[in-house]
Design a protein around this motif. Sequence first.
Motif, PDB file in Angstrom:
ATOM      1  N   SER A 161       0.817  -1.216   0.000  1.00  0.00           N
ATOM      2  CA  SER A 161       0.000   0.000   0.000  1.00  0.00           C
ATOM      3  C   SER A 161       0.852   1.268   0.000  1.00  0.00           C
ATOM      4  O   SER A 161       0.501   2.273   0.617  1.00  0.00           O
ATOM      5  N   ALA A 178       0.974  -5.239  -1.835  1.00  0.00           N
ATOM      6  CA  ALA A 178      -0.030  -4.761  -2.774  1.00  0.00           C
ATOM      7  C   ALA A 178       0.342  -3.394  -3.332  1.00  0.00           C
ATOM      8  O   ALA A 178       0.705  -2.481  -2.589  1.00  0.00           O
ATOM      9  N   ASP A 179       0.285  -3.276  -4.627  1.00  0.00           N
ATOM     10  CA  ASP A 179       0.493  -2.026  -5.361  1.00  0.00           C
ATOM     11  C   ASP A 179       1.951  -1.558  -5.396  1.00  0.00           C
ATOM     12  O   ASP A 179       2.235  -0.470  -5.887  1.00  0.00           O
ATOM     13  N   SER A 214       5.243   2.922  -5.928  1.00  0.00           N
ATOM     14  CA  SER A 214       3.830   2.578  -6.031  1.00  0.00           C
ATOM     15  C   SER A 214       3.373   2.502  -7.484  1.00  0.00           C
ATOM     16  O   SER A 214       3.726   3.353  -8.312  1.00  0.00           O
ATOM     17  N   SER A 217      -2.346   2.063  -8.252  1.00  0.00           N
ATOM     18  CA  SER A 217      -3.688   1.537  -8.515  1.00  0.00           C
ATOM     19  C   SER A 217      -4.579   1.602  -7.281  1.00  0.00           C
ATOM     20  O   SER A 217      -5.795   1.423  -7.375  1.00  0.00           O
ATOM     21  N   LEU A 218      -3.986   1.864  -6.097  1.00  0.00           N
ATOM     22  CA  LEU A 218      -4.762   1.961  -4.868  1.00  0.00           C
ATOM     23  C   LEU A 218      -5.089   3.400  -4.492  1.00  0.00           C
ATOM     24  O   LEU A 218      -5.682   3.642  -3.444  1.00  0.00           O
ATOM     25  N   TRP A 221     -10.342   4.086  -4.535  1.00  0.00           N
ATOM     26  CA  TRP A 221     -11.037   2.824  -4.309  1.00  0.00           C
ATOM     27  C   TRP A 221     -11.845   2.444  -5.538  1.00  0.00           C
ATOM     28  O   TRP A 221     -12.528   3.277  -6.150  1.00  0.00           O
ATOM     29  N   GLN A 227     -11.822  -6.324  -3.977  1.00  0.00           N
ATOM     30  CA  GLN A 227     -10.773  -6.452  -2.969  1.00  0.00           C
ATOM     31  C   GLN A 227      -9.574  -7.269  -3.443  1.00  0.00           C
ATOM     32  O   GLN A 227      -8.819  -7.813  -2.646  1.00  0.00           O
ATOM     33  N   TYR A 229      -6.139  -7.034  -5.405  1.00  0.00           N
ATOM     34  CA  TYR A 229      -5.138  -6.093  -5.931  1.00  0.00           C
ATOM     35  C   TYR A 229      -3.818  -6.822  -6.151  1.00  0.00           C
ATOM     36  O   TYR A 229      -3.514  -7.747  -5.441  1.00  0.00           O
TER      37      TYR A 229
END
Length: 229
Positions: A161, A178-179, A214, A217-218, A221, A227, A229
């Motif tokens: 994140s 994630a991301d 990063s 993409s986060l 929302w 949910q 990713y």
Amino acid sequence: MDSMNFDLAVTPLRDLNRFLHKEAVAQGIKQVTVLHPDGAHNIAVGLNAPVAVDIEGHAGYYAAGMLKHGEVTIHGNAGTGVAENMMSGKVHVKGFASVSAGASAHGGLLVVDGDTSLRCGISLKGGDIVVGGSVGSFSGFMAQAGRMVICGNAGDALGDSLYEAVIYVRGKIKSLGADARIEDMTESDYQAVGELLAAAGYTYDPHEFKRVASAKSLYHWNADANQEY
């Protein structure tokens, strides 16, 4: 006299921190040595004076937390949250650091010569962190701004994140969060890494590092992502 010693075997920690907060500048003290810290928590928390503090041994939780001015050197290991919420200045851990080193740091430089445990640099908000060894899992989680330089390896979910912070890793990455993604290094990246390594006292070649940033993409929302990713 521009230096003082505090022996925590005989002097309460509260007296040390009170002196650093209220009396050091008025008395012209520029250097304080802390003897027999023995893992005491909250040493030099909230330091807001141009004072160099040398902790001769291991520090407990939140050493040098909320540092605003000054320089703190820990000649040993540091417990949870060293340099947490640091605003400026420098913290140098000569040994290892436990979980959440440099969490939420807004500015300044944290250097850890050894390894750090889980969640190094979580929620980083603008500070710089240089780790001479490796970092544990979930390091850089939700890091919003600032830079991390990892001279060793990184554990699972590095940079999960991630926002605008950038992580540079010399060794192996067990997995990305994630991301987070690996991107090409640019000349400005090489320059930034070189400057941070020099500030930390390391001589690694910046060209040995890879950039983690990063994928963005986060940032917003997405209900259709389910949910995933």
